[in-house]
Scaffold this active site. Structure first.
Site, PDB file in Angstrom:
ATOM      1  N   TYR A 101       0.849  -1.191   0.000  1.00 36.02           N
ATOM      2  CA  TYR A 101       0.000   0.000   0.000  1.00 36.02           C
ATOM      3  C   TYR A 101       0.885   1.241   0.000  1.00 36.02           C
ATOM      4  CZ  TYR A 101      -2.989   3.755   1.588  1.00 36.02           C
ATOM      5  OH  TYR A 101      -3.649   4.956   1.664  1.00 36.02           O
ATOM      6  N   GLU A 189      -3.376   7.562  -4.051  1.00 35.64           N
ATOM      7  CA  GLU A 189      -3.179   6.242  -3.443  1.00 35.64           C
ATOM      8  C   GLU A 189      -2.924   5.159  -4.485  1.00 35.64           C
ATOM      9  OE1 GLU A 189      -5.859   4.709   0.065  1.00 35.64           O
ATOM     10  OE2 GLU A 189      -6.596   3.808  -1.777  1.00 35.64           O
TER      11      GLU A 189
END
Ligand code: GDP
Ligand code: MN
Length: 378
Positions: A101, A189
């Site tokens: 992530y 993101e």
């Protein structure tokens, strides 16, 4: 403002972040053609503005073009988490070794931009934060110094010790930070960033949310807007420079000033009615502006009564009155209209409205809110 995954991939590419090859399609036939062109197994991914598509069945792998056609038929024009899927992204499928992530957002409590990484990629970061918060590494950025290369290296090292990969991950973090910073995002993101079996890095997913308050600095972003999914009334209000948020109730509110608008909604609720919207015509509103506000509120089919609450400071009550009269003259108004006008040029404003049929002029805000409740309960 949110954008689709395929749009975010394009922006990331410009910032030097590698994405799998892929194209967008609207039909199963197009999906098949793209899969043929890619000449490899593909992932067919629903393009919707909601997360967790994988779990909800919006992402399917296909080993060949025929299978890609078949899975596309199962995703296109179906609803995913309540949203109609009009497009899919057809991406070359990767053999995934690791999923990480990477995210950049704002830490409001610390008043800093925060760069976050986690070795637990591919699942919601909120979930990771709940189950294993120790697996999220955060770095707040000093606004004067910016994001430093040693900082990027440190974060990358928390994910992988391989020297080549650390460099690659650090570069991707830089690209992500640059995107966030230059394009005024509230979120940039990559979840997951993958390491393939061959040892390459790819942003498998891409997510960008822009800060609406900074959109005026980026006219090019407006072209990315999907007009189909936005509330047409909110768009019309935006064009007229009116702050408008549609709500569930049936009292249309037209107010000047955000604070007064909030207070008006509170008062409407206090007397047992429900506001249909938040609407702030702003300071120094022109009569045209007020007319537009009335048009917008009346276009909402749920509205059963309209409450106009104006406190004249810079805004002049007589001008507001003119705006209302003009707007009313142009349309059939068969809903109750309750008006409270006070402040600058109040007398003149009230005088002009006195002769208009179907209006109720309230002396105070309290009286106006009570009245509006009465008329809708009737
Ligand atoms: P999201 O569920 O909306 O966040 O969509 P993502 O694009 O992040 O995909 C969710 C998950 O699907 C990923 O974490 C992967 O595990 C899987 N996935 C997506 N594309 C591929 C692919 O090309 N190959 C493989 N093996 N898995 C994929
Ligand atoms: Mn994802």
């Amino acid at each position: 403002m949110k954008i689709y995954e395929f749009q975010a991939h394009k922006i990331f590419s410009k910032m030097g972040i590698p994405s799998p090859r892929g194209e967008v399609a609207k039909t199963a036939e197009e999906v098949k053609q793209i899969a043929e062109k890619l000449g490899r197994p593909v992932a067919v991914k629903a393009q919707v503005l909601v997360g967790g598509r994988g779990k909800a069945g919006g992402i399917k792998l296909a080993p060949n073009p025929e299978e890609a056609y078949r899975v596309a038929e199962k995703i296109l024009n179906f609803k995913l988490k309540g949203v109609l899927v009009k497009r899919v992204l057809v991406q070359e499928a990767l053999s995934i070794k690791k999923e990480y992530y990477l995210g950049v957002t704002i830490d409001r409590a610390k008043k800093r931009v925060v760069v976050m990484v986690s070795p637990s990629g591919g699942i919601d970061i909120e979930e990771v934060a709940k189950i294993s918060p120790e697996k999220i590494f955060k770095l707040r950025i000093d606004p004067l110094l910016g994001f430093k290369s040693y900082e990027a290296n440190e974060l990358a090292l928390a994910l992988n010790k391989d020297k080549n990969l650390v460099k690659g991950i650090a570069n991707i973090l830089f690209g992500l930070y640059r995107t966030f910073d230059e394009m005024d995002c509230s979120l940039a993101e990559i979840n997951p960033l993958v390491v393939t079996e061959e040892g390459s890095l790819f942003a498998l997913d891409a997510k960008i949310i822009f800060d609406d308050n900074a959109l005026w600095r980026h006219p090019e972003i407006n072209d990315l807007r999907d007009l189909d999914v936005e509330d047409p009334l909110e768009l019309r209000a935006k064009e007229a420079r009116i702050s408008y948020v549609r709500l569930e109730g049936n009292i249309g509110c037209i107010v000047n000033g955000a604070g007064l608008a909030m207070a008006t909604m509170d008062l409407v609720k206090h007397y047992g009615a429900e506001p249909a919207n938040f609407l702030d015509v702003g300071g120094g509103a022109s009569s045209e502006q007020v007319g537009k506000a009335l048009d917008i509120v009346l276009s909402d089919k749920n509205v059963k009564a309209v409450l106009v609450n104006i406190f004249g400071g810079i805004t002049r009550c007589d001008i507001v009155a003119d705006g209302l009269i003009q707007a009313l003259s142009k349309r059939e108004m068969n809903l109750p209209l309750i008006i409270r006008l006070t402040g600058t040029n109040e007398e003149e404003g009230r005088k002009r409205l006195k002769n208009v049929k179907g209006l109720f002029l309230a002396a105070t805000m309290d009286e106006a809110a009570k009245k509006v409740m009465e008329v809708v309960k009737r």
